[in-house]
Design a protein around this motif. Structure first.
Motif, PDB file in Angstrom:
ATOM      1  N   PHE A 182       0.843  -1.204   0.000  1.00 32.17           N
ATOM      2  CA  PHE A 182       0.000   0.000   0.000  1.00 32.17           C
ATOM      3  C   PHE A 182       0.877   1.251   0.000  1.00 32.17           C
ATOM      4  O   PHE A 182       0.703   2.158  -0.803  1.00 32.17           O
ATOM      5  CB  PHE A 182      -0.941   0.007   1.211  1.00 32.17           C
ATOM      6  CG  PHE A 182      -1.683   1.309   1.374  1.00 32.17           C
ATOM      7  CD1 PHE A 182      -2.703   1.662   0.487  1.00 32.17           C
ATOM      8  CD2 PHE A 182      -1.353   2.205   2.386  1.00 32.17           C
ATOM      9  CE1 PHE A 182      -3.375   2.876   0.616  1.00 32.17           C
ATOM     10  CE2 PHE A 182      -2.015   3.419   2.522  1.00 32.17           C
ATOM     11  CZ  PHE A 182      -3.028   3.759   1.631  1.00 32.17           C
ATOM     12  N   CYS A 249      -9.972   4.589   2.395  1.00 32.06           N
ATOM     13  CA  CYS A 249      -8.513   4.705   2.334  1.00 32.06           C
ATOM     14  C   CYS A 249      -8.082   5.997   3.024  1.00 32.06           C
ATOM     15  O   CYS A 249      -8.699   7.040   2.806  1.00 32.06           O
ATOM     16  CB  CYS A 249      -8.089   4.712   0.857  1.00 32.06           C
ATOM     17  SG  CYS A 249      -6.367   5.183   0.605  1.00 32.06           S
ATOM     18  N   ARG A 251      -5.683   7.796   2.363  1.00 30.11           N
ATOM     19  CA  ARG A 251      -5.122   8.775   1.424  1.00 30.11           C
ATOM     20  C   ARG A 251      -6.170   9.371   0.501  1.00 30.11           C
ATOM     21  O   ARG A 251      -6.152  10.557   0.223  1.00 30.11           O
ATOM     22  CB  ARG A 251      -4.042   8.118   0.573  1.00 30.11           C
ATOM     23  CG  ARG A 251      -2.785   7.891   1.372  1.00 30.11           C
ATOM     24  CD  ARG A 251      -1.609   7.554   0.495  1.00 30.11           C
ATOM     25  NE  ARG A 251      -0.467   7.272   1.355  1.00 30.11           N
ATOM     26  CZ  ARG A 251       0.459   6.386   1.077  1.00 30.11           C
ATOM     27  NH1 ARG A 251       0.401   5.676  -0.038  1.00 30.11           N
ATOM     28  NH2 ARG A 251       1.457   6.196   1.905  1.00 30.11           N
ATOM     29  N   CYS A 252      -7.084   8.514  -0.022  1.00 29.04           N
ATOM     30  CA  CYS A 252      -7.990   9.011  -1.069  1.00 29.04           C
ATOM     31  C   CYS A 252      -9.464   8.792  -0.762  1.00 29.04           C
ATOM     32  O   CYS A 252     -10.319   9.259  -1.510  1.00 29.04           O
ATOM     33  CB  CYS A 252      -7.628   8.355  -2.401  1.00 29.04           C
ATOM     34  SG  CYS A 252      -8.144   6.633  -2.468  1.00 29.04           S
ATOM     35  N   CYS A 269      -5.854  -0.604  -1.756  1.00 30.10           N
ATOM     36  CA  CYS A 269      -6.663   0.507  -2.253  1.00 30.10           C
ATOM     37  C   CYS A 269      -6.599   0.480  -3.778  1.00 30.10           C
ATOM     38  O   CYS A 269      -5.516   0.649  -4.357  1.00 30.10           O
ATOM     39  CB  CYS A 269      -6.155   1.844  -1.743  1.00 30.10           C
ATOM     40  SG  CYS A 269      -7.021   3.213  -2.552  1.00 30.10           S
ATOM     41  N   THR A 271      -7.402   2.639  -5.872  1.00 32.45           N
ATOM     42  CA  THR A 271      -7.041   3.929  -6.461  1.00 32.45           C
ATOM     43  C   THR A 271      -5.546   4.253  -6.244  1.00 32.45           C
ATOM     44  O   THR A 271      -4.852   4.630  -7.176  1.00 32.45           O
ATOM     45  CB  THR A 271      -7.904   5.062  -5.847  1.00 32.45           C
ATOM     46  OG1 THR A 271      -9.277   4.702  -6.003  1.00 32.45           O
ATOM     47  CG2 THR A 271      -7.640   6.386  -6.527  1.00 32.45           C
ATOM     48  N   CYS A 272      -5.075   4.083  -5.013  1.00 36.41           N
ATOM     49  CA  CYS A 272      -3.690   4.464  -4.688  1.00 36.41           C
ATOM     50  C   CYS A 272      -2.667   3.446  -5.193  1.00 36.41           C
ATOM     51  O   CYS A 272      -1.489   3.766  -5.349  1.00 36.41           O
ATOM     52  CB  CYS A 272      -3.497   4.625  -3.189  1.00 36.41           C
ATOM     53  SG  CYS A 272      -4.432   5.989  -2.503  1.00 36.41           S
TER      54      CYS A 272
HETATM   55 ZN   LIG Z   1      -6.379   5.180  -1.682  1.00 40.13          ZN
END
Ligand SMILES: [Zn+2]
Length: 274
Positions: A182, A249, A251-252, A269, A271-272
């Protein structure tokens, strides 16, 4: 299963508690825990050995003894060492008890009974397969981006399976691999031959970071792991993806996904990580 940070925590605690002690006698409550040699020889050979040092290799605890012996122990799923007074009540899943000359017992408790011990001559350790096959220690200088690239770039394994293989990167398990991937932004099912040199470099850094943080917080207690005095670790409060199925997540905000990769429940995740 305890991974590198948990076994390292246990090692550090045991080193403080049992180094310098002599094993006065040993009682085996579950024969299958002792893989080598036969239980009778095990008890006889280990008697009156002094514990000179406690070390770790991958997920193995190594008790270096006098008489050129080494006791190698693998905790597997639920193995647990504790040091307590010889008079204290025996836990019902106690498998082996080493009575020490200082009035304490070194006890091995193991509910699921997968934990194992081997008594080895120190000079045969290089030929002893479970230890000889282990790859470099991730926190050592030998574990570099170049090493991972050279080992991985011609293979076509999912990166998660590659990192779980103890002969490539020893000591890593499900939790710390998910966390490292991650942080490095790499999907767990990416094939090793598709990773760029920059991605191998990022991954090398995040593996070292995650393991060091895990050790600082005395490991992760998700299922049964506790350190030698029964205290849980603290790293479970710092995990970013492992066990966070459907939670946003950090982060996002995308919900964390769970899938099976390399036969293991894997968190990431979408997306990340790419
Ligand atoms: Zn993410």
């Amino acid at each position: 299963m305890p991974e590198l940070p948990e076994v390292e925590t246990v090692k550090r605690e045991l080193a403080k508690k049992v180094t310098g002690c002599t094993i006065a006698h040993t009682k085996i409550y579950l024969v299958k825990t002792i893989q080598k040699p036969d239980p009778e020889s095990f008890v006889k050979c280990i008697q009156n050995s002094r514990i000179n040092s406690v070390k770790r290799r991958g997920k193995y605890l190594l008790f270096y003894l006098s008489n050129h012996l080494c006791l190698a122990a693998h905790l597997k799923m639920t193995g647990h060492f504790s040091v307590c007074g010889q008079g204290s009540a025996l836990h019902k899943h106690t498998r082996v008890v080493f009575s020490l000359d200082n009035g304490c017992d070194l006890r091995f408790v193991d509910t699921r009974t997968f934990g194992v011990m081997y008594l080895l001559c120190q000079k045969e350790m290089d030929q002893f397969k479970p230890l000889a096959c282990l790859g470099p220690e991730p926190l050592s200088d030998a574990f570099t981006a170049q090493y991972l690239f050279e080992t991985g770039h011609q293979r076509t394994l999912p990166i998660k399976a590659f990192l779980l293989n103890q002969s490539f990167a020893c000591g890593l398990g499900n939790i710390y691999v998910d966390e490292s991937l991650f942080r490095a932004g790499i999907l767990p099912d990416r094939r090793t031959n598709t990773l760029s040199k920059d991605e191998w470099a990022a991954l090398t850094l995040t593996i070292k970071e995650v393991l060091q943080e895990g050790i600082q917080h005395r490991g992760t207690s998700i299922q049964s792991y506790t350190s030698t005095d029964g205290r849980p670790g603290g790293y479970q409060d710092r995990l970013l993806v492992y066990g966070k199925d459907q939670r946003p997540c950090v982060r996002c905000g995308t919900p964390i996904q769970k899938q099976k990769t390399a036969g293991r429940g894997t968190h990431f995740c979408p997306t990340c990580q790419r």
